[in-house]
Design an enzyme around this catalytic site. Structure first.
Site, short mmCIF file in Angstrom:
data_model
loop_
_atom_site.label_atom_id
_atom_site.label_comp_id
_atom_site.label_asym_id
_atom_site.label_seq_id
_atom_site.Cartn_x
_atom_site.Cartn_y
_atom_site.Cartn_z
N ASP A 490 0.91 -1.30 -0.08
CA ASP A 490 -0.01 -0.08 0.07
C ASP A 490 0.92 1.16 0.03
OD1 ASP A 490 0.88 -0.64 2.50
OD2 ASP A 490 -0.41 0.44 3.66
N ASP A 495 4.58 2.48 9.23
CA ASP A 495 4.82 1.24 9.86
C ASP A 495 3.66 0.43 9.43
OD1 ASP A 495 2.92 2.88 10.96
OD2 ASP A 495 3.50 2.61 13.07
N GLU A 496 3.62 0.01 8.11
CA GLU A 496 2.50 -0.76 7.40
C GLU A 496 3.13 -1.52 6.26
OE1 GLU A 496 -2.10 -0.15 6.10
OE2 GLU A 496 -1.08 1.44 7.11
N ASP A 503 -6.37 -2.64 -2.77
CA ASP A 503 -5.22 -1.94 -3.50
C ASP A 503 -4.89 -2.22 -4.74
OD1 ASP A 503 -5.30 -1.02 -0.69
OD2 ASP A 503 -3.85 0.38 -1.15
N TRP A 560 -11.97 -5.86 -1.45
CA TRP A 560 -10.62 -6.35 -1.03
C TRP A 560 -10.69 -7.98 -1.47
CZ3 TRP A 560 -12.18 -1.99 0.23
CH2 TRP A 560 -11.43 -0.92 0.47
N GLU A 773 -2.43 8.67 -1.05
CA GLU A 773 -3.53 7.86 -0.42
C GLU A 773 -4.88 8.54 -0.41
OE1 GLU A 773 -3.82 5.13 3.63
OE2 GLU A 773 -2.57 6.64 3.52
#
Length: 892
Positions: A490, A495-496, A503, A560, A773
């Site tokens: 993404d 912190d991901e 996406d 998703w 985003e």
């Protein structure tokens, strides 16, 4: 039937035709095809003109020649014989399967209906299988025999083992992977140019290994195999807000198997294992000069602790510790089937800034994923600190968007003259780097940004007369580079950095045009299937990362979860890959069957947790799911779409009963959608852009009149919004298509070129070099959006680029794998020229056009074996064959 012949020749075939040549021979999607994970690799090739080719040329047959290429030299060839087929894309392996480690040379020639003669044989392609059976692995994972705190990041280590070679080396292969991240060295030389190896897969189910040709690095006499080893995704702090640790285990380990073939026919195998080998040598381990390394937080390196010569013969490792074994079922080891992460380019700063606080900030002029390399002189113990960020706020680094990711690298100088360093085991998303502790003045080239991403081959390009739209397109390309980092992430900075399924579901068509992502996404989809729950639930992101928040345990979610169906179909549409449909079919069916159970007999998926039209620009910063379109309308629309696409998948695979039953299911869901959400006159219960886009593109309206009415209402909504965008993730890739499909190209073009907030070009005018985003990542006054999710490098909102390629550029696939093209350029909104080019599986296809003096002039290039339907404004459809064509029509 295969026939044995004498050894092959690469010279032109006697009496071969010379106006067509066979080029670009490929095996599967790995380039070069070294260490393939299958003994029956599919072959692809391109027929290109080498002279005047007859109109309508089409391949009608092919022949494949396979020649063994052992170390001692080539052996007898196996040939498929003339095989009737018009296909040159992912053609099934025609002779006996390869065995483990087998290397062959492959050539192809083809025939067409207009000539009895074949083409000359293609240049030979070396194809080599990897370790195809679990029993081929004699090595086991090993790590240092020391105690380590499972609650902390571990300091990266070095591992080494000496070995002797007592003969002439004719071939050497290193098969290598790790529980963690590795960088291998052989006799003091780095092996390959792969970064962040072995990448990130669903490690419990699939651990990827890669095969390296190291023949040139192994020598007679003493040798040393070594490796750096770090936490990486395997056990480092990771997940949303870095909340997880030890995802796959508490200790890292190296798994390496070096196989050296000698001229006398012997094979020497040097593998990782505990204890002492037959030659009395043992693996040893020690701390590396890397003091700390984390994908989010960065890397700290103390050059004073370097161990010169550690991976070369003659180094004394008596003070090093031994190793202990780790568990790994060799059946879970899989060969790489896509490109590795590499540095693909370097950027120098475009400006050296001084912040209001007096700090030195380097502006690289481009948001990117990667890290920096420094060249520095100073005294021992001096520390250079590098802090990364995507944007500035009031002249200082803006780090709130990073959340808990420190994104900071530190280098401690050894004081040995000029020192050059780049981190090994971290990656950052950044445009700006704050430099502190630099000794002396920064010189040109002292700090260089190194761009890292999966090295997928670029296949698509677009230009036009509007520089703003060109910049938008370039932003999409850069966001693709930044987020195709072994998994489709993404974002690359906070912190991901997870493989969010929604996406890539909306972005896959754009990605498949810009780059060859067949191997990259096929590998990731295998992890989707591996991580899918028994009931059919697809995790929100893959690989799945338990985090204890709203995302875990995983719950079914439309858009998703539909990645399990819609993304394999994209790979079929764009690459003609039926193999990925077959491999992913059970996963796709499990998802649709799950949604059917959740929806129940009324066929409406109107229950449970849904993100809906995530990040609708009207949603408040604190609640990105609060969209204008009913989230259950979105869910039911996607249910209908996935059921229909699953029916098509079944039809392609010859599963006729499934094709019939899922087509019936799709019709039932469509009827339920109409009953629940369609009002008289073609209006929808959610009078919003996304709702109409879904209804039109997914063909959910009850008849053509209501479909046109839905398109008209969508155009009205767009006009009422001043042509600003009003969709989130669920509609952003569909809204312009919905307008074009219902005769409103002008409205779609006006949306594309609108500059007010929110719009695609608003980001461009605000200085974006990647897509964001949030539509309003920076507010009109230049301040960052107050929301917590604030990545300035997301690709989902850039999915409009697929429509730009097809509608503005005018080039679209009209049959799977671009076997047929649709040429449909639509000038407007002040765009007076455009060009688009794509390397299709059959060769280069291109469209360029310009408007001048009321005339639209179009140039089209169609590759051999392909035809194109021309749909120009104001003119009836026509068909052309391969070659270059020029057409002119009056502008309506």
């Amino acid at each position: 039937m295969t026939t044995a012949t004498t050894a092959p020749t690469t010279a032109p075939t006697t009496d071969a035709r010379t106006d067509v040549v066979v080029t670009d021979l490929r095996a599967e999607q790995l380039d070069p095809p070294l260490g393939l994970g299958t003994g029956t690799p599919r072959l692809s090739w391109v027929a290109r003109p080498a002279g005047q080719v007859p109109a309508g040329w089409r391949q009608v047959a092919h022949e494949v020649r396979v020649v063994p290429d052992p170390p001692a030299g080539p052996g007898p060839a196996r040939e498929s014989g003339r095989t009737p087929s018009a296909d040159g894309v992912l053609v099934e392996w025609p002779v006996a399967p390869l065995t483990s480690r087998e290397r062959v040379l492959v050539q192809v020639r083809v025939w067409s209906a207009d000539d009895e003669r074949p083409t000359a044989w293609s240049p030979p392609l070396a194809v080599e299988s990897g370790l195809l059976e679990p029993a081929d692995w004699t090595a086991v994972p090993v790590g240092p025999d020391t105690e380590a705190d499972p609650a902390q990041d571990h300091r990266p280590v070095l591992l080494r083992r000496g070995f002797a070679v007592d003969g002439e080396v004719v071939r050497a292969r290193l098969h290598v992977t790790a529980h963690g991240l590795l960088e291998a060295e052989l006799n003091g030389v780095r092996v390959g140019d792969e970064e962040l190896a072995p990448g990130w897969t669903s490690y419990h189910h699939r651990l990827r290994y890669r095969t390296h040709d190291v023949t040139a690095l192994v020598r007679a006499g003493e040798n040393v195999l070594g490796a750096w080893l770090a936490d990486g995704w395997y056990r480092g702090r990771f997940g949303i807000r870095g909340a997880s640790r030890n995802l796959y285990g508490e200790r890292t380990a190296l798994l390496a198997q070096l196989e050296v073939d000698l001229a006398d026919g012997r094979r020497l195998v040097v593998g990782t294992h505990p204890g002492t080998g037959e030659d009395g040598r043992a693996w040893r381990a020690a701390d590396s000069p890397v003091l700390a390394a984390n994908l989010y937080d960065g890397e700290t390196y103390d050059a004073r602790e370097e161990l010169p010569g550690w991976s070369a013969p003659g180094f004394d490792d008596a003070a090093w510790v031994g190793v202990r074994p780790h568990e790994r079922d060799p059946a879970t080891l899989v060969a790489a089937d896509g490109p590795p992460v590499r540095c693909t380019r370097e950027l120098r700063p475009v400006a050296v800034l001084t912040s209001p606080s007096g700090r030195t900030v380097l502006d690289f002029g481009q948001n990117l994923a990667g890290r920096v390399r420094i060249r520095v002189r100073g005294t021992a113990g001096q520390r250079v600190r590098l802090r990364h960020a995507e944007v500035l706020q009031d002249g200082e680094l803006f780090t709130r968007a990073l959340r808990t990711a420190a994104a900071t690298d530190e280098y401690v100088l050894a004081g040995r003259g000029q020192e050059v360093w780049e981190p090994r085991f971290t990656v950052h998303g950044f445009r700006y780097v704050e430099v502190t502790g630099w000794p002396g003045a920064l010189g040109d080239g002292d700090v260089v940004a190194r761009v890292l991403h999966s090295d997928t081959r670029r296949t698509g390009w677009f230009t036009c007369s509007d520089a703003r739209v060109e910049r938008l397109h370039e932003n999409v390309v850069w966001s693709t580079r930044s987020n195709f980092l072994d998994v489709p992430t993404d974002c690359p900075q906070r912190d991901e950095r997870l493989g969010w399924t929604g996406d890539i579901q909306v972005f896959a068509p754009t990605a498949a045009f810009l780059h060859d992502v067949g191997g990259f996404l096929s590998s990731w989809l295998a992890d989707v299937a591996a991580e899918q729950f028994e009931d059919g639930t697809v995790p929100w992101y893959v690989p799945d990362v338990p985090g204890g928040d709203v995302w875990t345990p995983a719950r079914p979610g439309a858009v998703w979860g539909d990645v399990a169906v819609l993304t394999p179909w994209v790979l079929y549409e764009r690459y003609g890959d039926t193999g990925v449909l077959a491999r992913q079919y059970d996963s796709a069916r499990k998802w649709v069957d799950l949604v059917a159970r959740l929806a129940g007999p009324d066929r409406l998926w109107d229950n449970g947790f849904q993100l809906g039209d995530w990040l609708d620009p009207a949603a408040p910063p604190h609640d990105p799911a609060d969209a204008r379109t009913d989230r259950y309308l979105v869910a039911t629309a996607y249910f209908a779409r996935s059921a229909q696409v699953l029916s098509w998948m079944a039809g392609v695979l010859g599963r006729e009963d499934d094709a019939t039953s899922y087509d019936a299911l799709a019709r039932e869901v469509r009827s339920a959608f109409v009953k629940a959400y369609v009002l008289p006159g073609g209006r929808l219960t959610s009078d919003a852009q996304t709702a109409y886009a879904l209804a039109v593109v997914f063909d959910l309206m009850p008849d053509e009149a209501s479909r046109r009415a839905a398109g008209d209402r969508l155009a009205e909504l767009v006009a009422e919004a001043g042509h600003r965008i009003a969709t989130g993730f669920a509609g952003v890739n569909l809204v312009t298509d919905a307008l074009s499909l219902t005769g409103h190209d002008d409205a779609a073009l006006a949306m594309l070129t609108e500059t007010g907030c929110p719009s695609w070009l608003y980001q461009v005018l605000m200085g974006a070099t990647t897509t964001w985003e949030r539509w309003d990542g920076l507010l009109p006054d230049g301040t960052p959006n107050p929301g917590q999710m604030l990545s300035f490098n997301h690709y989902a909102l850039g999915s409009v680029a697929d429509w730009v390629h097809r509608a503005v550029g005018g080039l679209a696939p009209a049959a799977p794998g671009y076997r047929e093209l649709l040429v449909r350029p639509r000038p407007g909104a002040g765009i007076t020229s455009a060009s688009v080019r794509h390397e299709t599986p059959h060769g280069t296809a291109a469209v360029s056009w310009r408007v001048r003096d009321g005339v639209l002039a179009v140039d089209v290039h169609v590759p051999l074996g392909v035809s194109a339907v021309l749909d120009l404004p104001g003119a009836g459809p026509s068909r052309v064959g391969a070659g270059s064509h020029h057409l002119e029509v009056p502008v309506p």
